[in-house]
Scaffold this motif. Structure first.
Motif, PDB file in Angstrom:
ATOM      1  N   GLY A 107     -12.597 -26.606 -13.717  1.00 28.61           N
ATOM      2  CA  GLY A 107     -13.167 -26.200 -12.443  1.00 28.61           C
ATOM      3  C   GLY A 107     -12.248 -25.383 -11.562  1.00 28.61           C
ATOM      4  N   VAL A 108     -11.271 -24.702 -12.144  1.00 26.01           N
ATOM      5  CA  VAL A 108     -10.338 -23.897 -11.361  1.00 26.01           C
ATOM      6  C   VAL A 108     -11.000 -22.585 -10.970  1.00 26.01           C
ATOM      7  N   ASP A 109     -11.015 -22.282  -9.668  1.00 22.94           N
ATOM      8  CA  ASP A 109     -11.550 -21.026  -9.161  1.00 22.94           C
ATOM      9  C   ASP A 109     -10.384 -20.151  -8.729  1.00 22.94           C
ATOM     10  N   PRO A 110     -10.095 -19.080  -9.463  1.00 25.84           N
ATOM     11  CA  PRO A 110      -8.960 -18.218  -9.102  1.00 25.84           C
ATOM     12  C   PRO A 110      -9.037 -17.680  -7.679  1.00 25.84           C
ATOM     13  N   ALA A 111     -10.250 -17.579  -7.124  1.00 28.12           N
ATOM     14  CA  ALA A 111     -10.394 -17.076  -5.761  1.00 28.12           C
ATOM     15  C   ALA A 111      -9.773 -18.014  -4.731  1.00 28.12           C
ATOM     16  N   ASP A 112      -9.575 -19.282  -5.100  1.00 28.15           N
ATOM     17  CA  ASP A 112      -9.001 -20.264  -4.171  1.00 28.15           C
ATOM     18  C   ASP A 112      -7.483 -20.341  -4.263  1.00 28.15           C
ATOM     19  N   LEU A 113      -6.882 -19.521  -5.101  1.00 26.62           N
ATOM     20  CA  LEU A 113      -5.440 -19.607  -5.312  1.00 26.62           C
ATOM     21  C   LEU A 113      -4.708 -18.567  -4.470  1.00 26.62           C
ATOM     22  N   SER A 114      -3.532 -18.949  -3.990  1.00 25.80           N
ATOM     23  CA  SER A 114      -2.704 -18.044  -3.197  1.00 25.80           C
ATOM     24  C   SER A 114      -1.790 -17.246  -4.112  1.00 25.80           C
ATOM     25  N   GLU A 115      -1.041 -16.301  -3.514  1.00 31.25           N
ATOM     26  CA  GLU A 115      -0.073 -15.532  -4.278  1.00 31.25           C
ATOM     27  C   GLU A 115       0.947 -16.474  -4.913  1.00 31.25           C
ATOM     28  N   PRO A 116       1.299 -16.262  -6.176  1.00 31.19           N
ATOM     29  CA  PRO A 116       2.174 -17.215  -6.862  1.00 31.19           C
ATOM     30  C   PRO A 116       3.633 -17.049  -6.494  1.00 31.19           C
ATOM     31  N   THR A 117       4.387 -18.121  -6.715  1.00 32.73           N
ATOM     32  CA  THR A 117       5.843 -18.061  -6.666  1.00 32.73           C
ATOM     33  C   THR A 117       6.355 -18.266  -8.083  1.00 32.73           C
ATOM     34  N   VAL A 118       7.497 -17.688  -8.365  1.00 35.09           N
ATOM     35  CA  VAL A 118       8.074 -17.736  -9.710  1.00 35.09           C
ATOM     36  C   VAL A 118       9.493 -18.276  -9.615  1.00 35.09           C
ATOM     37  N   SER A 119       9.816 -19.238 -10.437  1.00 33.48           N
ATOM     38  CA  SER A 119      11.200 -19.719 -10.544  1.00 33.48           C
ATOM     39  C   SER A 119      11.590 -19.695 -12.018  1.00 33.48           C
ATOM     40  N   THR A 120      12.818 -19.301 -12.262  1.00 30.34           N
ATOM     41  CA  THR A 120      13.277 -19.110 -13.633  1.00 30.34           C
ATOM     42  C   THR A 120      14.556 -19.882 -13.871  1.00 30.34           C
ATOM     43  N   ALA A 121      14.582 -20.632 -14.954  1.00 29.13           N
ATOM     44  CA  ALA A 121      15.803 -21.284 -15.413  1.00 29.13           C
ATOM     45  C   ALA A 121      16.224 -20.602 -16.712  1.00 29.13           C
ATOM     46  N   LYS A 122      17.174 -21.189 -17.396  1.00 30.00           N
ATOM     47  CA  LYS A 122      17.701 -20.530 -18.586  1.00 30.00           C
ATOM     48  C   LYS A 122      16.656 -20.412 -19.679  1.00 30.00           C
ATOM     49  N   LYS A 123      15.841 -21.463 -19.867  1.00 25.43           N
ATOM     50  CA  LYS A 123      14.860 -21.466 -20.951  1.00 25.43           C
ATOM     51  C   LYS A 123      13.450 -21.165 -20.474  1.00 25.43           C
TER      52      LYS A 123
END
Length: 1001
Positions: free
Chosen positions: A106-122
């Protein structure tokens, strides 16, 4: 112990936090989002794993495991075999996964905000927040974890906002006034944040509130600040949440054992100039009971002409200046600036040609010098393991000799250390106390850098401790805290604290659980920081602490999952990880385990011959890491009205298990269920789901031994006991009254049989009718149109003469739910079945439970186990909805029930309870099956074939006309069905043959 109690008493008086328990420090101004400690409900988790959306996901993606968010019924942490996704960036790959793989949730992409990205080594994490009407929905969103272009973990923590209030009833100024109410300390500021939506966690639900975010700053009489982040309901004015974001130091058990500081690498030496400076000072490297040594002061600024020249790891700096130039040297550098009463200690010197040895001993106290050196050490430690993290690369204000006693704190902008007094040494002299406070800074700023908050207090304290002991390499934290001994304040090498028994609701004490898990895991991996810290840092990026206080069970489990994935080398932890055994054992020592997502398959037995041993068989599907937790597969059984007994099932090879119940005389009723126990004694994977609950167990399986049917009431062609009443005196339900009718189903999603709430089919083979608690107009009417509301409704049998029977056994099929995924107040209303032997004057309960199941289930009981058998036996079946308006049970529950196939059996040697006389034979093969199953019934006129899943839902139906037909090698497709145990019913005239089979793909 006297030091421990002294410290707590002083701390309580210092920060103005009264407590009735001298062992713990709690802030009475704080208001938790949820009351008590939240733990995963193993039975509800098992129920959610049976839902169609998750089974379809597993069918499409192989070996995957899940821990559900019990408030929204969706996966909170799902992880398994890598799933390839498309996209040239992490965000594109994550959105591809959301669009193409999360539809069923039931995920509606219209209800999602701009994403944040975090990166580790793997790994790379992409996180989408949830929006509603343009406002943030707090503590919500979608998490996607990527490994080499594949999804290996995701979470769906989004909430239904359809009923969210659109407007605020109180003003911002009113909210600010309410937020500051009840705080006795001096209020220094109140600031308004934004208007947001808050899913308020309740039992299996999370109603949405519109809230003001308000910050209230205060200071107590000793000058200690507080910063209360507060959520005020924008309609009721209630304070729903208030937490102090100033992190205080806190004591625990005492300890005596010196430790050595573990130093990390430094940057290369600078080029050589004509004028140099080497800055040093006497410090305590560990605590005031250790030696005073002259140490270089690294990263310290030598200021010449307004330009800062930092010293290196040896305290050395090249100065591009002429001899005789004036230089200012203070305890201020790249990562730290010391203040005592708002003054930074230092001196001014004239630089000489060559090297200038500058000792700060005459210009700063040993407290100031020691604090400065400790900040450099913990900053360098952090940078060694997190070289790409730059948000702590600034000059952190470090306040020494803060007014008060026995404390230290981090307030989000500075770290602060109290002077000697009250039986405690100056906390600036204790290196790992400085490390701990700086650790709070690492925690908070890292989470902020990826758009999150380090919300959980226990995680914050535990991780601050771990930053400290990973640098000191000493599990005894805070040694030297007291003025009359070398006792410490917490230790991690004795008496490990365990979840959940040691959760007490105080963040420092609760944090010892997660810190202890990491410490013991470190030891089990050979006490090699080069192995442990990369796993810790990789898992750190998982943001497990972004959850409310009281939800430590979820946070700790998330840490374990991320730790295993951090250790993994092929993206799939189910096939093992290099240090998986050590990680599992280390966390298990502190009660942190993974819920068993194992699948236990069993074809239940309904009847048996008398005096013949009964073999119960089961199959267990189990992979790493769950194999590390398995202790036994067990059979639990009860003979007649005796006590429950259990036996371990024997592994007969591979994944197969069996147990044997000794043969019983005719007329015996055996109740039983199966389950697995882990190494901590926890029972899970119970079949049927919830049969082990106490109180209010779900119905177990029943085996009837040596009996024959003597009569039935099936609502169709057989009504051996006349007309039944669909209401009695005292009934008061306004809707959902019992009726005898063809059932009309209700569904969460119209047209999707797997979202059924009220049954859409009766249970009698070839029948049409059953008793139901009201029918909606049609299956598109939606939930709750004619469910039980505002009271009870009773179905009552006619009077039944049973005195002619020696040992009657009654069975009936019932459907009852009080907790469908979309219903309010789940699990809060009663299903009751009563028995009378005097025509209904007096009653005794057969069932009196709050536990339901969406599906047809059979109950069975021997009448003589409850009452003397008479000619005036009568039964009642009662479904109810609360009528306590304005309270928790306010009549808003979703209650549906049905009843069918009421049957009485009597002892009869050599005749079983099979639904046919045994003359009809048919064959189902293969079993287990994967893509299709075949049926052979040569020479028999088959009228229909039905297949039901483990929840009782009809998933396949085929009819062959009034005359029926012979079927040979009849193929039934299974492609759209998930793994599990299914029941096939073949209708042959008035008879039905039933057989269970297993789907395993």
């Amino acid at each position: 112990m006297k030091h421990y109690l002294l410290f707590i008493a002083l701390l309580a008086s210092l920060v103005g936090h009264a407590t009735g328990d001298p062992q713990f420090h709690r802030d009475p101004n704080e208001i938790r989002l949820a009351k008590g400690t939240r733990q995963y409900d193993l039975t509800y988790q098992q129920f959610l794993r049976q839902q169609t959306s998750w089974r379809e996901f597993r069918e499409n993606h192989g070996t995957w495991y899940v821990h559900f968010n019990e408030e929204n019924g969706l996966p909170h942490r799902a992880y398994g075999e890598p799933i390839p996704v498309n996209g040239s960036s992490a965000v594109e790959q994550a959105m591809d996964f959301v669009l193409n793989h999360l539809n069923a949730f039931g995920v509606d992409p219209a209800d999602l905000s701009e994403p944040t990205v975090s990166t580790a080594k793997k790994h790379t994490w992409v996180r989408f927040g949830q929006k509603n009407n343009g406002l943030d929905v707090l503590n919500s969103g979608i998490t996607v974890k990527l490994w080499e272009g594949n999804v290996i973990m995701f979470g769906v923590d989004v909430y239904d906002t359809d009923q969210a209030p659109a407007d605020a009833a109180i003003t911002e100024s009113q909210a600010m006034s309410i937020a500051a109410s009840g705080i006795a300390d001096e209020i220094t500021s109140v600031s308004m944040g934004q208007l947001s939506y808050l899913p308020l966690p309740e039992f299996r639900s999370a109603p949405i509130h519109l809230v003001y975010e308000v910050n209230v700053r205060s200071v107590n009489e000793n000058g200690v600040p507080s910063d209360y982040y507060t959520l005020v309901d924008a309609n009721t004015g209630n304070i729903l949440y208030r937490v102090n974001r100033v992190m205080h130091h806190k004591s625990g058990e005492s300890c005596k054992n010196p430790g050595r500081t573990h130093m990390m690498g430094y940057p290369p030496r600078k080029p050589f100039f004509d004028v140099q400076a080497t800055v040093s000072g006497e410090v305590y490297m560990e605590n005031p009971y250790g030696e005073i040594t002259e140490e270089p002061l690294a990263n310290l600024y030598v200021n010449v002409g307004g330009v800062n020249y930092p010293t290196d790891e040896t305290g050395f700096a090249n100065i591009p200046a002429d001899p005789g130039t004036q230089a200012q040297v203070r305890l201020a550098g790249e990562w730290c600036r010391i203040y005592t009463n708002d003054v930074t200690p230092g001196t001014t010197i004239l630089l000489q040609a060559g090297n200038n040895d500058i000792s700060m001993n005459a210009f700063a106290t040993i407290k100031e010098r020691s604090a400065y050196r400790s900040v450099q050490a913990i900053h360098d430690h952090m940078k060694f393991w997190m070289p790409d993290f730059t948000d702590m690369d600034f000059q952190l204000p470090t306040n020494v000799d803060v007014s008060g006693e026995c404390n230290a704190f981090y307030d989000g902008a500075s770290i602060n250390f109290f002077n000697i007094g009250g039986g405690c040494n100056a906390t600036s002299l204790i290196a790992d106390v400085v490390y701990h406070e700086y650790g709070h800074g690492i925690n908070g700023t890292y989470y902020s850098s990826v758009g999150s908050q380090f919300s959980n207090g226990a995680m914050n304290e535990g991780y601050a401790d771990y930053w400290a002991i990973s640098l000191s390499n000493n599990p005894h934290l805070g040694q030297g805290f007291y003025t009359d001994s070398e006792d410490g304040i917490r230790r991690y090498d004795v008496d490990p604290k365990r979840y959940p028994e040691d959760i007490v609701g105080e963040v420092h004490a609760d944090g010892e659980i997660i810190c202890g898990a990491w410490w013991d895991t470190h030891l089990l991996m050979g006490a090699d920081w080069n192995i442990t810290m990369p796993i810790f840092v990789e898992a750190f990026a998982g943001l497990q602490a972004n959850t409310f206080d009281g939800n430590e069970g979820q946070a700790f489990t998330d840490v374990l999952i991320d730790a295993l994935q951090a250790d993994d080398n092929d993206g799939d932890i189910s096939n093992g990880t290099p240090n998986g055994m050590a990680i599992v054992e280390g966390f298990d020592m502190h009660g942190i385990t993974l819920l068993s997502n194992a699948e236990l398959y069993h074809n239940d037995l309904t009847a048996a011959d008398d005096d013949t041993d009964i073999t119960i068989e089961a199959t267990l599907d189990l992979t790493f890491p769950f194999t590390n937790y398995l202790s036994d597969v067990k059979l639990y059984y009860r003979i007649n009205d005796g006590n429950w007994d259990s036996m371990g099932m024997t592994n007969t090879g591979g994944d197969n298990y069996e147990a044997v119940i000794t043969g019983q005389p005719k007329g015996t009723l055996i109740a039983y269920y199966l389950g697995t126990t882990d190494i901590n004694g926890l029972l899970s994977n119970v079949q049927p789901i919830g049969a082990q609950l106490d109180p209010h167990p779900n119905l177990p399986y029943f085996i009837l031994v040596g009996v024959e049917e003597v009569g039935r009431h099936d609502c169709d062609d057989n009504e051996d006991w006349g007309s039944w009443q669909t209401s009695v005196v005292g009934d008061n339900a306004t809707t959902g009254i019992w009726v005898l009718d063809i059932p009309v189903g209700s569904f969460s999603t119209p047209g999707d049989l797997n979202t059924v709430v009220q049954t859409y089919y009766q249970n009698t083979p070839g029948g049409e009718y059953c008793f139901v608690t009201g029918n909606a107009a049609n299956e598109a009417s939606g939930l709750g149109e004619n469910d039980v509301d505002a009271g009870r409704t009773t179905l009552q049998t006619a009077i039944i003469e049973m005195s002619e029977y020696d040992n009657p056994i009654v069975t009936y099929q019932r459907w009852y739910t009080n907790s469908p995924p979309s219903g309010a107040n789940p699990g809060a209303d009663w299903w009751q079945v009563r028995l009378s032997n005097d025509g209904g004057v007096n009653w005794i309960y057969i069932e009196n439970t709050l536990t339901g199941e969406i599906g047809w289930r059979r109950n069975a009981f021997r009448v003589a186990d409850y009452l003397e058998i008479t000619d005036e036996m009568r039964m009642q079946f009662i479904a109810s909805d609360s009528t306590t308006v304005g309270e928790y049970l306010d009549g808003g529950s979703l209650i549906e029930a049905a009843l069918d196939d009421f049957i009485i059996y009597e002892e009869e040697a050599d005749v079983s309870v099979n639904e046919t006389d045994g003359a009809i034979e048919f064959l189902i093969y293969p079993n287990p099956a994967s893509t299709e199953v075949f049926v052979d019934a040569d020479g028999v006129r088959v009228h229909s074939v039905r297949v039901f899943n483990s929840l009782g839902a009809l998933v396949y139906f085929e009819q062959f006309g009034n005359l029926g037909q012979d079927i040979s090698r009849k193929s039934i497709p299974l492609a759209n069905l998930a793994d599990g145990v299914y029941t096939m019913m073949i209708d042959i005239g008035e008879d039905t043959v039933r057989e269970n089979f297993t789907i395993r793909k």
